[in-house]
Design a protein around this motif. Structure first.
Motif, PDB file in Angstrom:
ATOM      1  N   ASP A   1      -4.911   5.914   2.801  1.00 18.52           N
ATOM      2  CA  ASP A   1      -5.640   4.754   3.129  1.00 18.52           C
ATOM      3  C   ASP A   1      -6.973   4.529   2.262  1.00 18.52           C
ATOM      4  OD1 ASP A   1      -5.076   6.057   6.586  1.00 18.52           O
ATOM      5  OD2 ASP A   1      -4.019   4.213   5.509  1.00 18.52           O
ATOM      6  N   ASP A   2      -7.242   5.783   1.559  1.00 22.01           N
ATOM      7  CA  ASP A   2      -8.413   5.725   0.845  1.00 22.01           C
ATOM      8  C   ASP A   2      -8.222   4.557  -0.436  1.00 22.01           C
ATOM      9  OD1 ASP A   2     -10.545   8.241   1.138  1.00 22.01           O
ATOM     10  OD2 ASP A   2      -8.469   8.551   1.844  1.00 22.01           O
ATOM     11  N   TYR A   3      -6.912   4.219  -0.546  1.00 26.44           N
ATOM     12  CA  TYR A   3      -6.664   3.263  -1.766  1.00 26.44           C
ATOM     13  C   TYR A   3      -6.635   1.840  -1.038  1.00 26.44           C
ATOM     14  CZ  TYR A   3      -5.792   7.509  -4.744  1.00 26.44           C
ATOM     15  OH  TYR A   3      -5.938   8.405  -5.400  1.00 26.44           O
ATOM     16  N   GLY A   4      -6.619   1.615   0.000  1.00 29.04           N
ATOM     17  CA  GLY A   4      -6.554   0.514   0.619  1.00 29.04           C
ATOM     18  C   GLY A   4      -5.170  -0.419   0.233  1.00 29.04           C
ATOM     19  N   TYR A   5      -5.267  -1.697   0.597  1.00 32.59           N
ATOM     20  CA  TYR A   5      -4.343  -2.634   0.409  1.00 32.59           C
ATOM     21  C   TYR A   5      -4.661  -3.364  -1.225  1.00 32.59           C
ATOM     22  CZ  TYR A   5      -3.203  -2.775   5.409  1.00 32.59           C
ATOM     23  OH  TYR A   5      -2.755  -2.474   6.537  1.00 32.59           O
TER      24      TYR A   5
ATOM     25  N   PHE B   1      -9.889  -4.344  -2.259  1.00 31.19           N
ATOM     26  CA  PHE B   1     -10.426  -3.154  -1.643  1.00 31.19           C
ATOM     27  C   PHE B   1     -11.555  -2.594  -2.032  1.00 31.19           C
ATOM     28  CE2 PHE B   1     -10.434   0.541   0.744  1.00 31.19           C
ATOM     29  CZ  PHE B   1     -10.519   1.744   0.091  1.00 31.19           C
TER      30      PHE B   1
ATOM     31  N   ARG C   1     -14.626   6.754   7.302  1.00 30.44           N
ATOM     32  CA  ARG C   1     -13.732   7.480   8.352  1.00 30.44           C
ATOM     33  C   ARG C   1     -14.910   7.381   9.604  1.00 30.44           C
ATOM     34  NH1 ARG C   1      -8.750   8.510   6.592  1.00 30.44           N
ATOM     35  NH2 ARG C   1      -8.331   8.747   4.550  1.00 30.44           N
TER      36      ARG C   1
ATOM     37  N   TYR D   1     -13.430  -5.106   1.965  1.00 30.76           N
ATOM     38  CA  TYR D   1     -12.808  -5.766   0.984  1.00 30.76           C
ATOM     39  C   TYR D   1     -13.776  -7.183   0.436  1.00 30.76           C
ATOM     40  CZ  TYR D   1      -8.151  -3.614   2.144  1.00 30.76           C
ATOM     41  OH  TYR D   1      -7.454  -2.758   2.257  1.00 30.76           O
TER      42      TYR D   1
ATOM     43  N   LEU E   1     -13.489   2.677   1.923  1.00 31.77           N
ATOM     44  CA  LEU E   1     -12.857   3.041   3.469  1.00 31.77           C
ATOM     45  C   LEU E   1     -14.015   4.232   3.818  1.00 31.77           C
ATOM     46  CD1 LEU E   1      -9.564   4.292   4.674  1.00 31.77           C
ATOM     47  CD2 LEU E   1     -11.298   5.610   4.735  1.00 31.77           C
TER      48      LEU E   1
ATOM     49  N   SER F   1       0.857  -1.019   0.248  1.00 34.14           N
ATOM     50  CA  SER F   1      -0.111   0.098   0.012  1.00 34.14           C
ATOM     51  C   SER F   1       0.814   1.525  -0.130  1.00 34.14           C
ATOM     52  CB  SER F   1      -0.952   0.063   1.160  1.00 34.14           C
ATOM     53  OG  SER F   1      -0.117   0.376   2.558  1.00 34.14           O
ATOM     54  N   LEU F   2       0.144   2.371  -0.285  1.00 36.08           N
ATOM     55  CA  LEU F   2       0.766   3.612  -0.399  1.00 36.08           C
ATOM     56  C   LEU F   2       0.505   4.366   1.107  1.00 36.08           C
ATOM     57  CD1 LEU F   2      -0.130   5.291  -3.568  1.00 36.08           C
ATOM     58  CD2 LEU F   2       2.404   4.866  -2.896  1.00 36.08           C
TER      59      LEU F   2
ATOM     60  N   GLN G   1     -12.200  -0.535   6.559  1.00 44.28           N
ATOM     61  CA  GLN G   1     -12.283  -0.632   5.148  1.00 44.28           C
ATOM     62  C   GLN G   1     -12.884  -1.787   4.910  1.00 44.28           C
ATOM     63  OE1 GLN G   1      -8.191  -0.861   3.622  1.00 44.28           O
ATOM     64  NE2 GLN G   1      -7.551   1.065   4.223  1.00 44.28           N
TER      65      GLN G   1
END
Lengths: 115, 112
Positions: free
Chosen positions: A100-104, B46, B51, B36, B49, A95-96, B34
């Motif tokens: 976090d919005d891009y997830g794993y 994914f 918050r 999945y 997400l 991940s980046l 998150q």
């Protein structure tokens, strides 16, 4: 690469042998994770690498398990003296950090069978 | 550590109906969750997400809610299709650790 690549996809080994599982993460992803998944179970965290920081090894089940990440890219998970309870699918993800919005992004995993 | 509870029984619904999956956590309230999707023999993919300061998040036919009072997230798929059949996992970050903790997932089966 376009995705997370894991090899081998399947590995059958005899009890007591050592195995090495490889993970090639997405280029530019600084975070890399190893999980394992037993049949019908959830994902169990093993280890987390982030850049040059010391890895978080808190999930490794015993000292037979170790992992390294060379050059901030490819990672190898090593299991020494394999036991039957080590049989599972080992999943790698990258991940980046801070995104976090891009997830794993997960690889397809290595299915390890210890006989 | 965080404990995640997802219904272990499979959810079977008819095509076109809305599927609702539940994720409960028992410890501290995470900063985000998150979701999945996992197909047999594949790694999780994914989806969304949400918050802690967001009540609801939408993406196409997917909607996720997050109720910090109930310690619960709901995952909805509207106008479900057989192709939506898969296992869905929720994952908050573990407290002192950067990595996610995954629930065991709920298997969804959409009947044509």
């Amino acid at each position: 690469g376009a995705g997370v690549s894991q090899s081998p996809s399947n590995k059958v080994t005899e009890k007591g042998k050592d195995v090495e599982l490889r993970c090639d993460p997405i280029s530019g992803h600084t975070a890399l994770y190893w999980y394992r998944q037993s049949l019908g179970q959830g994902l169990e965290f093993l280890i987390y690498f982030q850049g040059n920081s010391a890895p978080d090894k808190s999930g490794l089940p015993s000292d037979r398990f170790s992992a390294e990440r060379t050059g901030g890219s490819v990672s190898t998970l090593t299991i020494q003296r394999t036991q039957q309870e080590d049989s599972a699918v080992y999943l790698c993800a990258s991940s980046l950090v801070g995104r976090d919005d891009y997830g794993y992004t997960f690889g397809s995993g290595t299915r390890l069978t210890v006989v | 550590s965080q404990k995640i509870e997802q219904n272990s029984e499979a959810l079977n619904i008819q095509e076109g109906k809305t599927a609702t999956l539940t994720c409960n956590y028992t410890n501290y309230s995470p900063a985000y969750l998150q979701w999945y999707r996992q197909d047999p023999g594949r790694g999780p993919v994914f989806l969304l997400l949400i918050r802690e300061n967001e009540k609801e998040k939408r993406k196409e036919r997917l909607k996720v809610t997050f109720d910090t009072t109930l310690k619960q997230s709901l995952f909805h798929i509207t106008a479900s299709q057989p192709a939506d059949s898969a296992t869905y996992l929720c994952a908050p970050p573990e407290g002192g650790r950067r990595a996610l903790t995954f629930g065991s997932g709920t298997r969804l089966q959409v009947q044509p």
